[in-house]
Write an enzyme that holds these catalytic residues in place. Structure first.
Site, PDB file in Angstrom:
ATOM      1  N   ASP A 126       0.847  -1.182   0.000  1.00 20.69           N
ATOM      2  CA  ASP A 126       0.000   0.000   0.000  1.00 20.69           C
ATOM      3  C   ASP A 126       0.892   1.245   0.000  1.00 20.69           C
ATOM      4  OD1 ASP A 126      -2.792  -1.403   0.978  1.00 20.69           O
ATOM      5  OD2 ASP A 126      -1.015  -2.279   1.896  1.00 20.69           O
ATOM      6  N   ASP A 160     -20.101   3.749  16.285  1.00 22.08           N
ATOM      7  CA  ASP A 160     -19.584   5.060  15.909  1.00 22.08           C
ATOM      8  C   ASP A 160     -20.633   5.779  15.072  1.00 22.08           C
ATOM      9  OD1 ASP A 160     -17.550   7.121  14.907  1.00 22.08           O
ATOM     10  OD2 ASP A 160     -16.249   5.773  16.026  1.00 22.08           O
ATOM     11  N   PRO A 175     -13.259   3.665  -1.209  1.00 23.78           N
ATOM     12  CA  PRO A 175     -12.575   2.932  -2.282  1.00 23.78           C
ATOM     13  C   PRO A 175     -11.562   1.904  -1.831  1.00 23.78           C
ATOM     14  CG  PRO A 175     -11.700   5.159  -2.081  1.00 23.78           C
ATOM     15  CD  PRO A 175     -12.886   5.095  -1.184  1.00 23.78           C
ATOM     16  N   ASP A 192     -32.868   1.944  11.096  1.00 23.83           N
ATOM     17  CA  ASP A 192     -32.900   1.064   9.935  1.00 23.83           C
ATOM     18  C   ASP A 192     -31.650   0.195   9.916  1.00 23.83           C
ATOM     19  OD1 ASP A 192     -30.737   2.451   8.527  1.00 23.83           O
ATOM     20  OD2 ASP A 192     -32.195   4.019   8.082  1.00 23.83           O
ATOM     21  N   HIS A 201     -16.049  10.159  10.855  1.00 27.82           N
ATOM     22  CA  HIS A 201     -15.256   9.620  11.957  1.00 27.82           C
ATOM     23  C   HIS A 201     -15.243   8.096  11.974  1.00 27.82           C
ATOM     24  CE1 HIS A 201     -14.530   8.719  16.334  1.00 27.82           C
ATOM     25  NE2 HIS A 201     -13.650   9.694  16.189  1.00 27.82           N
ATOM     26  N   ASN A 215      -2.863  -4.301  -1.334  1.00 31.97           N
ATOM     27  CA  ASN A 215      -3.651  -4.246  -2.566  1.00 31.97           C
ATOM     28  C   ASN A 215      -3.205  -3.107  -3.479  1.00 31.97           C
ATOM     29  OD1 ASN A 215      -4.587  -2.162  -0.941  1.00 31.97           O
ATOM     30  ND2 ASN A 215      -6.708  -2.346  -1.620  1.00 31.97           N
ATOM     31  N   ASN A 294     -10.464  13.195  25.134  1.00 30.44           N
ATOM     32  CA  ASN A 294      -9.544  14.176  24.560  1.00 30.44           C
ATOM     33  C   ASN A 294      -9.536  15.509  25.301  1.00 30.44           C
ATOM     34  OD1 ASN A 294      -8.997  12.338  22.578  1.00 30.44           O
ATOM     35  ND2 ASN A 294     -10.054  13.408  20.950  1.00 30.44           N
ATOM     36  N   VAL A 309     -13.664  -2.723  30.785  1.00 34.64           N
ATOM     37  CA  VAL A 309     -13.394  -2.121  29.483  1.00 34.64           C
ATOM     38  C   VAL A 309     -11.907  -1.797  29.399  1.00 34.64           C
ATOM     39  CG1 VAL A 309     -13.835  -0.107  28.014  1.00 34.64           C
ATOM     40  CG2 VAL A 309     -15.721  -1.189  29.244  1.00 34.64           C
ATOM     41  N   SER A 385      -9.659   8.662  19.942  1.00 36.01           N
ATOM     42  CA  SER A 385     -10.500   7.905  19.011  1.00 36.01           C
ATOM     43  C   SER A 385      -9.652   7.135  18.021  1.00 36.01           C
ATOM     44  CB  SER A 385     -11.423   8.850  18.237  1.00 36.01           C
ATOM     45  OG  SER A 385     -12.472   9.310  19.027  1.00 36.01           O
TER      46      SER A 385
END
Length: 448
Positions: A126, A160, A175, A192, A201, A215, A294, A309, A385
């Protein structure tokens, strides 16, 4: 009037002139030859399984070498060009272990050992990987990929703003997903089944976990062979509620293949609904990872501050606490979150003119605000994040490698972390910077 506690996404949105993110365009791509991982069933690999390396003493003549190797069951013998070292290929009727024991006991032999395999480290092609993804270099990702790359049977749920994972209505698939597998998610916010990103984000966070890799396009992802589940719990402004987050956790936990939940979000808390949903997820064997926040203060955000967590803080390119990263006794580990105001990660630490953010694909949020969700670029973004999905990716690889208990996954990362700051665990870095290859080491090679 309905009163809803709001839980705000933890983006790097601080009051200074530097922008939140910066785009980079794929103009000067660099082609890098990649090396496929070793196939244990390949003919050469099978042949090596029946080979020994035997070091004879310097005064041993060739007749003794021929006699000893023949008696041990050698079919072929090849002498080194650099001394009295021989590669011994065993006859089908003899086992290497028996031959090694017999040869090692001979006075003419210094040592005998199995001819183990060596292979080139996986180096993805890449174009932005080598140039811009300093964070993966910091984590020694290539050594990690030689051990484990993941598998689509292990799903990471991204709670998210959604993910740009499909062409649906005005939304477009990013892409550089390539062959990345997506499992059915949900949009809790809009009610939905299409968890499309309308913020930017979630796509950026998900790409750190599993952007298509090797790729010849764009950037890499850490656990690129794992699958992703998009769960939209935050709206276009990056906001949601405790209820929506709890619903998202419970939705993800219903899928037996979800092994990690990534929450690059946080708020003040507490919330019993969210805490109980986290408890149910962990009880189901799911590792839950969340951002510390943050605000640059000594208070870890909720739900990262829950005891079950993995709370993730952020470091910059110097392995120092990022100025925005929250800290406190709940911090478990830290990972690269970057600092787009700095330029410390060029070759040999020399500035290269590129900001030290975390580079991944996503769409331009300014374009999204105008209803265009197809303006894709690669953006530098910084924040806890961005640190969090590094840890979620490693958790998924550890699960694939055979550690299925969330407590054990957390311990594996903590016990192998690079100690930063004061010796031992501290409230700034927790147990330290994750070291994926060390956490995975000793657990076997990439599973097929």
């Amino acid at each position: 009037m309905r009163i809803t506690s709001r839980i705000t996404i933890v983006l790097l949105a601080l009051g200074f002139a530097a922008p939140l993110f910066r785009p980079v365009h794929a103009g000067d791509t660099v082609r890098i030859a990649s090396v496929a991982p070793v196939d244990p069933d390949a003919p050469r690999a099978r042949a090596r399984a029946g080979e020994l390396i035997v070091q004879f003493r310097a005064d041993t003549d060739e007749r003794d070498v021929a006699r000893l190797t023949r008696e041990a069951g050698a079919a072929r013998v090849r002498r080194s060009a650099f001394g009295n070292r021989y590669l011994v290929s065993m006859d089908a009727g003899f086992t290497p272990a028996d031959a090694m024991e017999r040869l090692a006991g001979a006075p003419e032999v210094e040592f005998a050992e199995a001819n183990g395999r060596m292979h080139a480290f996986f180096h993805p092609n890449d174009p932005f990987y080598s140039r811009d993804q300093w964070n993966f270099v910091m984590l020694n990702a290539e050594r990690m990929w030689d051990i484990q790359k993941g598998d689509s049977s292990v799903v990471v749920a991204i709670l998210d703003t959604g993910i740009a994972y499909e062409d649906f209505g005005p939304f477009r698939k990013a892409p550089d997903w390539g062959g990345t597998v997506f499992v059915q998610g949900t949009d809790i916010v809009n009610g939905d089944s299409h968890a499309n990103d309308d913020n930017f984000h979630g796509t950026h966070v998900a790409s750190t976990v599993a952007e298509a890799t090797d790729n010849t396009e764009g950037a890499a992802g850490l656990a690129f062979q794992c699958a992703l589940m998009p769960v939209k719990v935050l709206d276009a402004d990056g906001e949601g509620s405790f209820f929506e987050v709890a619903e998202g956790i419970d939705f993800a936990a219903r899928n037996a293949n979800v092994k990690v939940i990534n929450m690059s979000l946080g708020g003040d808390g507490p919330s019993t609904a969210v805490r109980q949903a986290v408890d149910r997820a962990v009880a189901a064997g799911i590792t839950v990872v969340a951002a510390a926040g943050n605000d640059g203060k000594g208070t870890v955000s909720f739900p990262a501050n829950l005891p079950n967590v993995i709370a993730v803080g952020a470091v910059d390119g110097r392995k120092q606490r990022a100025f925005y990263s929250n800290f406190g006794p709940e911090i478990s580990v830290v990972a690269p979150g970057g600092d787009i105001r700095r330029d410390d990660t060029g070759p040999a630490g020399v500035p290269d003119g590129r900001p030290d953010g975390i580079l991944q694909q996503t769409f331009d949020p300014a374009s999204a605000a105008r209803g265009n969700y197809a303006d894709f670029h690669y953006f530098y973004v910084a924040g806890t994040s961005q640190a969090t999905p590094h840890v979620s990716a490693v958790a998924a690889l550890l699960y694939r490698q055979g550690i299925h208990d969330p407590v054990a996954i957390k311990a594996a990362m903590e016990q192998t972390a690079e100690d930063l700051g004061a010796p031992g665990r501290d409230d700034t870095f927790g147990h330290g910077l994750i070291r994926p290859a060390e956490a995975l080491k000793g657990l076997g090679l990439n599973l097929k």
